[in-house]
Design a protein around this motif. Structure first.
Motif, PDB file in Angstrom:
ATOM      1  N   THR A  42       0.832  -1.204   0.000  1.00 42.03           N
ATOM      2  CA  THR A  42       0.000   0.000   0.000  1.00 42.03           C
ATOM      3  C   THR A  42       0.868   1.257   0.000  1.00 42.03           C
ATOM      4  O   THR A  42       2.083   1.188   0.124  1.00 42.03           O
ATOM      5  CB  THR A  42      -0.913   0.051   1.247  1.00 42.03           C
ATOM      6  OG1 THR A  42      -0.087   0.184   2.419  1.00 42.03           O
ATOM      7  CG2 THR A  42      -1.739  -1.220   1.385  1.00 42.03           C
ATOM      8  N   LYS A  43       0.182   2.405  -0.124  1.00 46.70           N
ATOM      9  CA  LYS A  43       0.889   3.688  -0.148  1.00 46.70           C
ATOM     10  C   LYS A  43       1.475   4.020   1.221  1.00 46.70           C
ATOM     11  O   LYS A  43       1.318   3.275   2.179  1.00 46.70           O
ATOM     12  CB  LYS A  43      -0.084   4.778  -0.616  1.00 46.70           C
ATOM     13  CG  LYS A  43      -0.505   4.636  -2.091  1.00 46.70           C
ATOM     14  CD  LYS A  43      -1.265   5.873  -2.556  1.00 46.70           C
ATOM     15  CE  LYS A  43      -1.683   5.740  -4.026  1.00 46.70           C
ATOM     16  NZ  LYS A  43      -2.363   6.968  -4.499  1.00 46.70           N
ATOM     17  N   LEU A  44       2.166   5.155   1.273  1.00 52.17           N
ATOM     18  CA  LEU A  44       2.881   5.519   2.501  1.00 52.17           C
ATOM     19  C   LEU A  44       1.938   5.942   3.634  1.00 52.17           C
ATOM     20  O   LEU A  44       2.158   5.618   4.799  1.00 52.17           O
ATOM     21  CB  LEU A  44       3.871   6.655   2.188  1.00 52.17           C
ATOM     22  CG  LEU A  44       4.871   7.083   3.267  1.00 52.17           C
ATOM     23  CD1 LEU A  44       5.643   5.922   3.843  1.00 52.17           C
ATOM     24  CD2 LEU A  44       5.831   8.127   2.707  1.00 52.17           C
ATOM     25  N   TRP A  45       0.862   6.662   3.282  1.00 48.67           N
ATOM     26  CA  TRP A  45      -0.002   7.244   4.336  1.00 48.67           C
ATOM     27  C   TRP A  45      -1.386   6.640   4.396  1.00 48.67           C
ATOM     28  O   TRP A  45      -2.170   7.000   5.265  1.00 48.67           O
ATOM     29  CB  TRP A  45      -0.149   8.756   4.132  1.00 48.67           C
ATOM     30  CG  TRP A  45       1.119   9.471   3.848  1.00 48.67           C
ATOM     31  CD1 TRP A  45       1.416  10.193   2.728  1.00 48.67           C
ATOM     32  CD2 TRP A  45       2.284   9.564   4.686  1.00 48.67           C
ATOM     33  NE1 TRP A  45       2.682  10.707   2.818  1.00 48.67           N
ATOM     34  CE2 TRP A  45       3.238  10.340   4.013  1.00 48.67           C
ATOM     35  CE3 TRP A  45       2.605   9.053   5.951  1.00 48.67           C
ATOM     36  CZ2 TRP A  45       4.488  10.632   4.540  1.00 48.67           C
ATOM     37  CZ3 TRP A  45       3.856   9.336   6.480  1.00 48.67           C
ATOM     38  CH2 TRP A  45       4.780  10.118   5.778  1.00 48.67           C
ATOM     39  N   CYS A  46      -1.749   5.815   3.418  1.00 52.38           N
ATOM     40  CA  CYS A  46      -3.124   5.295   3.391  1.00 52.38           C
ATOM     41  C   CYS A  46      -3.107   3.882   2.818  1.00 52.38           C
ATOM     42  O   CYS A  46      -2.079   3.400   2.363  1.00 52.38           O
ATOM     43  CB  CYS A  46      -4.015   6.190   2.526  1.00 52.38           C
ATOM     44  SG  CYS A  46      -3.519   6.199   0.798  1.00 52.38           S
ATOM     45  N   GLY A  47      -4.266   3.216   2.826  1.00 54.73           N
ATOM     46  CA  GLY A  47      -4.338   1.816   2.402  1.00 54.73           C
ATOM     47  C   GLY A  47      -4.564   1.628   0.910  1.00 54.73           C
ATOM     48  O   GLY A  47      -4.831   0.510   0.468  1.00 54.73           O
ATOM     49  N   CYS A  48      -4.453   2.693   0.107  1.00 57.43           N
ATOM     50  CA  CYS A  48      -4.610   2.514  -1.337  1.00 57.43           C
ATOM     51  C   CYS A  48      -3.477   1.646  -1.866  1.00 57.43           C
ATOM     52  O   CYS A  48      -2.351   1.722  -1.387  1.00 57.43           O
ATOM     53  CB  CYS A  48      -4.590   3.860  -2.061  1.00 57.43           C
ATOM     54  SG  CYS A  48      -6.110   4.795  -1.850  1.00 57.43           S
ATOM     55  N   LYS A  49      -3.814   0.836  -2.896  1.00 63.66           N
ATOM     56  CA  LYS A  49      -2.841  -0.107  -3.432  1.00 63.66           C
ATOM     57  C   LYS A  49      -1.664   0.614  -4.085  1.00 63.66           C
ATOM     58  O   LYS A  49      -1.847   1.598  -4.786  1.00 63.66           O
ATOM     59  CB  LYS A  49      -3.549  -0.999  -4.464  1.00 63.66           C
ATOM     60  CG  LYS A  49      -2.917  -2.347  -4.644  1.00 63.66           C
ATOM     61  CD  LYS A  49      -3.870  -3.263  -5.402  1.00 63.66           C
ATOM     62  CE  LYS A  49      -3.364  -3.504  -6.806  1.00 63.66           C
ATOM     63  NZ  LYS A  49      -4.311  -4.226  -7.656  1.00 63.66           N
ATOM     64  N   ASN A  50      -0.460   0.105  -3.841  1.00 65.10           N
ATOM     65  CA  ASN A  50       0.754   0.600  -4.489  1.00 65.10           C
ATOM     66  C   ASN A  50       0.968  -0.249  -5.729  1.00 65.10           C
ATOM     67  O   ASN A  50       1.418  -1.382  -5.642  1.00 65.10           O
ATOM     68  CB  ASN A  50       1.931   0.462  -3.509  1.00 65.10           C
ATOM     69  CG  ASN A  50       3.278   0.747  -4.155  1.00 65.10           C
ATOM     70  OD1 ASN A  50       3.370   1.107  -5.326  1.00 65.10           O
ATOM     71  ND2 ASN A  50       4.333   0.573  -3.369  1.00 65.10           N
ATOM     72  N   SER A  51       0.585   0.296  -6.884  1.00 64.77           N
ATOM     73  CA  SER A  51       0.658  -0.508  -8.105  1.00 64.77           C
ATOM     74  C   SER A  51       0.943   0.379  -9.304  1.00 64.77           C
ATOM     75  O   SER A  51       0.503   1.529  -9.353  1.00 64.77           O
ATOM     76  CB  SER A  51      -0.682  -1.242  -8.280  1.00 64.77           C
ATOM     77  OG  SER A  51      -0.688  -1.970  -9.468  1.00 64.77           O
ATOM     78  N   PHE A  52       1.694  -0.166 -10.269  1.00 63.99           N
ATOM     79  CA  PHE A  52       2.099   0.597 -11.452  1.00 63.99           C
ATOM     80  C   PHE A  52       1.233   0.181 -12.639  1.00 63.99           C
ATOM     81  O   PHE A  52       0.878  -0.981 -12.776  1.00 63.99           O
ATOM     82  CB  PHE A  52       3.579   0.321 -11.747  1.00 63.99           C
ATOM     83  CG  PHE A  52       4.079   0.923 -13.034  1.00 63.99           C
ATOM     84  CD1 PHE A  52       4.400   2.273 -13.091  1.00 63.99           C
ATOM     85  CD2 PHE A  52       4.225   0.145 -14.167  1.00 63.99           C
ATOM     86  CE1 PHE A  52       4.868   2.827 -14.275  1.00 63.99           C
ATOM     87  CE2 PHE A  52       4.689   0.699 -15.359  1.00 63.99           C
ATOM     88  CZ  PHE A  52       5.013   2.042 -15.408  1.00 63.99           C
ATOM     89  N   GLY A  53       0.880   1.155 -13.481  1.00 67.91           N
ATOM     90  CA  GLY A  53       0.218   0.840 -14.740  1.00 67.91           C
ATOM     91  C   GLY A  53      -1.285   0.605 -14.655  1.00 67.91           C
ATOM     92  O   GLY A  53      -1.865   0.006 -15.550  1.00 67.91           O
ATOM     93  N   GLU A  54      -1.930   1.043 -13.565  1.00 68.43           N
ATOM     94  CA  GLU A  54      -3.391   0.901 -13.457  1.00 68.43           C
ATOM     95  C   GLU A  54      -4.066   2.078 -14.177  1.00 68.43           C
ATOM     96  O   GLU A  54      -3.412   3.053 -14.544  1.00 68.43           O
ATOM     97  CB  GLU A  54      -3.822   0.894 -11.987  1.00 68.43           C
ATOM     98  CG  GLU A  54      -3.089  -0.104 -11.123  1.00 68.43           C
ATOM     99  CD  GLU A  54      -3.730  -1.484 -11.099  1.00 68.43           C
ATOM    100  OE1 GLU A  54      -4.923  -1.592 -11.455  1.00 68.43           O
ATOM    101  OE2 GLU A  54      -3.029  -2.444 -10.732  1.00 68.43           O
ATOM    102  N   GLN A  55      -5.393   2.000 -14.359  1.00 64.21           N
ATOM    103  CA  GLN A  55      -6.151   3.113 -14.951  1.00 64.21           C
ATOM    104  C   GLN A  55      -5.919   4.374 -14.118  1.00 64.21           C
ATOM    105  O   GLN A  55      -5.895   4.300 -12.886  1.00 64.21           O
ATOM    106  CB  GLN A  55      -7.645   2.776 -14.955  1.00 64.21           C
ATOM    107  CG  GLN A  55      -8.062   1.776 -16.019  1.00 64.21           C
ATOM    108  CD  GLN A  55      -7.828   2.313 -17.422  1.00 64.21           C
ATOM    109  OE1 GLN A  55      -8.217   3.432 -17.747  1.00 64.21           O
ATOM    110  NE2 GLN A  55      -7.150   1.518 -18.255  1.00 64.21           N
ATOM    111  N   PRO A  56      -5.773   5.549 -14.776  1.00 62.40           N
ATOM    112  CA  PRO A  56      -5.490   6.780 -14.024  1.00 62.40           C
ATOM    113  C   PRO A  56      -6.544   7.065 -12.947  1.00 62.40           C
ATOM    114  O   PRO A  56      -7.739   6.837 -13.165  1.00 62.40           O
ATOM    115  CB  PRO A  56      -5.533   7.870 -15.096  1.00 62.40           C
ATOM    116  CG  PRO A  56      -5.245   7.162 -16.370  1.00 62.40           C
ATOM    117  CD  PRO A  56      -5.771   5.779 -16.222  1.00 62.40           C
TER     118      PRO A  56
END
Lengths: 490, 101
Positions: A32-46
Motif C-alpha cells: 500500500t501507499k505511505l499514508w493510506c491503504g490505497c494499493k501501491n501498483s504501477f500501470g493501473e487506470q489513471p
C-alpha cells in the motif's frame, strides 16, 4: 571525461574537473501507499488508486506505513548508514502534482545518514542521507510542438501520489559520467538485493536527478551547479552528464556564468534544456508535519530487520572471494564471481566447496558449463557436484568426461554421478592404465618416440591422439603429457 | 507600532505573500507586518527563559512510532475522485500548463 563536442580542443577541457552528486529516488515495494491503504501498483487506470488522503481532502490524516519504514531501514543498513530517530516535514510548493500543495518528506532529521557505497573498482561514494518521502502524481503535458515548454494543458494522475519513496543523496564524490553510471548500477544492485524495491528504471521505480558543476582544477570552491531531473536510464544519465559538463565548460570558457537552475534532459535532442531557474521557487518553507509524530525505531526492531534481511550482494561476493583468494587465477576470476552471484549460484558454490571440491574448478564449471541452464543448475545437489569435481581433480575422469557428466546431470538433477558414469559407460583411466597404454604404444611407434626424446615436443600431441583413440576419448590428455615427460626426463 | 520597530518588514510580508500566491492591498501589508511581528515578539519572550533542561520537541503530543499495517483498503471510484475537479479529461485532472515561464 567523455567529450561530445569534437570541434572543441581537448586542452580547453583538461583545466576543468566536474563534480557530480546524485539523488536517487526509489519506490518501495509495499502493498500500500505511505499514508493510506490505497494499493501501491504501477500501470493501473489513471486515478483509480485514490482516497481522500491521496487527494489531501480536508479532515483526512496520514498514518505511516510500518512496512515502508522497515524497507527504508533495510536500505539504510545496506548503504552502511546510521539509522536514527527522525521526523517528517512538509515541503510546500505550488505544483499540481501534489493536490495538498505540499509533499511530506524528511528534512533536517532524516531516518538514515552518513553511509557509503563501494564501487566494483574499489572507489567509494559517500551517502549523505537516505530519507523517506511520498511520491508525487504523474503529469502528462499536452502540446502541439511536443516541447514541454510550450504545453497547452497538463493532465494529472494521482495514482502515484503517496507511494513510498526513499531518496538516496550521494556526496559530491562522483567525477565522471562513467563513475555516475557505475554508482547507480551498484546502488541499484544493493537496494534490489534488500528486497525493498524492484529498481526498474524503465518503469520509473528508480529515478535519478544529477547535480553537475565544473570548476578549474586549482579552484577550491565548487562551481555553480545545475540539477538535471528525472533521468530514467543509465544511458540518459551518462549522456545528460556529458552534455552538461560540456555546456558548462563552454560557458566558462567564453567568460559567461553558469546559472543555477533545474534542467530537463531531452532524449531526442540529446541535450539538457532549462526547466526552471532557481529563485524563490526553491523556498519550500519546510516545517514539521503536525499530523505525524516522530519516528524512533527501537534498537531491537533495527536488529530484527538486520537479521531478517537477505544477505547483501557485497557480502555474498566477499564470501565467494574468501574461498578462491588463494587461487593463482584470482585476478581473472573476479568478474566470474560477480556472474556467479548475479546468477544466484553462490550458495550452491559455497556448499559444494564445503564438500571438499576445488574452489577454482567449481567456480569455472558453475559459470561456464552450468551457465546455459541456470534453472537446472540451481537444483544441482552440492554433494554430487563436489563428488564429480573431485573425480576430475584427482584425474579419475578427464575434463571432457567431467563436462559430459555435468551436462547429463543438468538434464536430470536427480540422477547421481555414479549412475551417469555407468549409463554412459564412462571408463576411468588412471595414470597406471595410461602408462600401460603408452608403454605398448612406444614399442609400436619407436620412431615417433625417438623424435620426442630428442626434444620434439610436438610429438606429444601425436601420442595424446593415439591414447584418445584407444580409450575412445576418455583419457586425460594432461596425464598423457605428464607421463611422457616423466619418461623422457627419468 | 511603527514600521521600523516591526520584526517582520513589509518586504518580508510581500515575499511570503508571493510564495503563498496571495495578493495583498497596502493596508493588508501594513496590518500583517504588525500582526506577524507581534506573534514573533511573543516567541522572542521565550528566549528569556532558561530552557536548557528541556529537549526540543517537534510535536506537542508526546507520542512516537504510530504505524499502520501494510494492508490494502479499497480506494474510491474514479468518478468520485474526478467529481470535484473543475476540469477533467478521461478520468484525469485537467489543469493549466505548468511549465510556462
Amino acid at each position: 571525461m567523455t567529450i561530445q563536442n569534437n570541434s572543441t580542443d581537448d586542452s580547453e577541457y583538461s583545466e576543468y574537473e566536474p563534480t557530480i552528486g546524485l539523488e536517487v529516488h526509489c519506490e518501495l515495494k509495499t502493498a500500500t501507499k505511505l499514508w493510506c491503504g490505497c494499493k501501491n501498483s504501477f500501470g493501473e487506470q489513471p486515478n483509480t488508486l485514490i482516497c481522500p488522503v491521496c487527494l489531501g481532502l480536508p479532515g483526512s490524516l496520514p498514518v505511516l506505513n510500518k512496512k515502508a519504514v522497515e524497507y527504508a531501514i533495510r536500505i539504510g543498513l545496506a548503504l552502511n548508514c546510521t539509522v536514527q530517530p527522525s521526523i517528517f516535514h512538509r515541503k510546500n510548493y505550488f505544483y499540481p502534482d501534489m493536490p495538498k500543495d505540499f509533499q511530506i518528506s524528511q528534512y533536517d532529521i532524516p531516518i538514515n545518514t552518513d553511509g557509503y557505497v563501494l564501487l566494483t573498482d574499489g572507489s567509494k561514494v559517500g551517502i549523505v542521507r537516505a530519507h523517506i518521502e511520498e511520491d508525487t502524481g504523474k503529469s502528462t503535458h499536452f502540446s502541439s510542438s511536443g516541447r514541454i515548454h510550450e504545453s497547452t494543458a497538463t493532465l494529472i494522475d494521482y495514482n502515484r501520489a503517496g507511494i513510498p519513496l526513499v531518496e538516496i543523496v550521494s556526496a559530491p564524490d562522483i567525477t565522471s559520467s562513467e563513475m555516475a553510471k557505475s554508482y547507480v548500477n551498484e546502488l541499484r544492485n544493493i537496494i534490489v538485493a534488500t528486497g525493498a524495491t524492484d529498481g526498474k528504471m524503465e518503469e520509473g521505480s528508480l529515478r535519478v536527478d544529477a547535480n553537475v558543476s565544473v570548476k578549474k582544477k586549482d579552484q577550491i570552491e565548487l562551481g555553480t551547479r545545475c540539477e538535471i531531473k528525472n533521468l530514467n536510464s543509465l544511458r540518459s544519465l551518462g549522456k545528460a552528464i556529458d552534455y552538461e559538463i560540456d555546456r558548462q565548460i563552454q560557458l566558462l570558457n567564453s567568460q559567461k556564468k553558469v546559472i543555477q537552475q533545474t534542467r530537463h534532459f531531452n532524449e531526442d535532442l540529446n541535450q539538457t534544456v532549462t526547466l526552471r531557474t532557481k529563485e524563490e521557487a526553491e523556498d519550500y518553507r519546510y516545517f514539521p508535519e503536525p499530523d505525524l509524530v516522530s519516528l524512533n525505531p527501537t534498537g531491537e526492531w533495527i536488529n530484527e530487520i538486520k537479521l531478517n534481511m537477505p544477505k547483501l550482494l557485497i557480502d555474498r561476493r566477499q564470501s565467494v572471494i574468501e574461498l578462491i583468494k588463494d587461487s593463482k587465477e584470482m585476478s581473472q576470476l573476479i568478474g566470474t564471481v560477480n556472474t556467479l552471484v548475479d546468477q544466484q549460484l553462490d550458495t550452491l558454490f559455497i556448499e559444494t566447496v564445503g564438500f571438499g571440491s576445488d574452489p577454482t574448478l567449481t567456480l569455472k564449471r558453475l559459470t561456464n558449463e552450468a551457465a546455459n541452464s541456470i534453472d537446472a543448475a540451481k537444483k544441482l545437489n552440492s554433494k554430487e557436484l563436489a563428488y564429480l569435481i573431485n573425480l576430475e581433480t584427482s584425474g579419475k575422469v578427464s575434463s571432457t568426461q567431467s563436462k559430459a557428466i555435468l551436462s547429463n546431470l543438468l538434464e536430470n538433477t536427480s540422477e547421481t554421478v555414479d549412475s551417469i558414469i555407468s549409463r554412459l559407460n564412462i571408463q576411468s583411466f588412471g595414470d597406471k592404465e595410461i602408462e600401460q597404454l603408452l608403454d605398448n604404444l612406444i614399442l609400436e611407434k619407436q620412431d615417433e618416440f625417438k623424435r620426442f626424446v630428442d626434444g620434439d615436443d610436438k610429438v606429444i600431441q601425436f601420442f595424446i591422439g593415439q591414447v584418445m583413440k584407444l580409450t575412445k576419448g576418455q583419457a586425460n590428455g594432461k596425464s598423457v603429457t605428464q607421463i611422457l615427460l616423466k619418461k623422457r626426463n627419468g | 507600532m511603527s514600521q521600523k520597530n516591526n520584526l517582520i518588514s513589509k518586504e518580508q510580508v510581500l515575499h511570503v505573500a508571493k510564495l503563498a500566491k496571495l495578493s495583498l492591498s497596502d493596508t493588508e501589508v501594513e496590518l500583517f507586518s504588525e500582526q506577524l511581528s507581534h506573534i514573533l515578539g511573543y516567541a522572542n519572550e521565550l528566549r528569556d527563559l532558561d530552557l536548557s533542561n528541556y529537549p526540543p520537541t517537534s510535536h506537542p503530543i508526546e507520542l512516537e512510532n504510530i504505524f499502520r499495517e501494510d494492508v490494502v483498503i479499497e480506494s474510491i471510484s474514479n468518478k468520485k475522485v474526478i467529481d470535484n475537479a473543475p476540469q477533467s479529461s478521461n478520468g484525469q485532472f485537467l489543469v493549466p500548463p505548468i511549465l510556462n515561464d
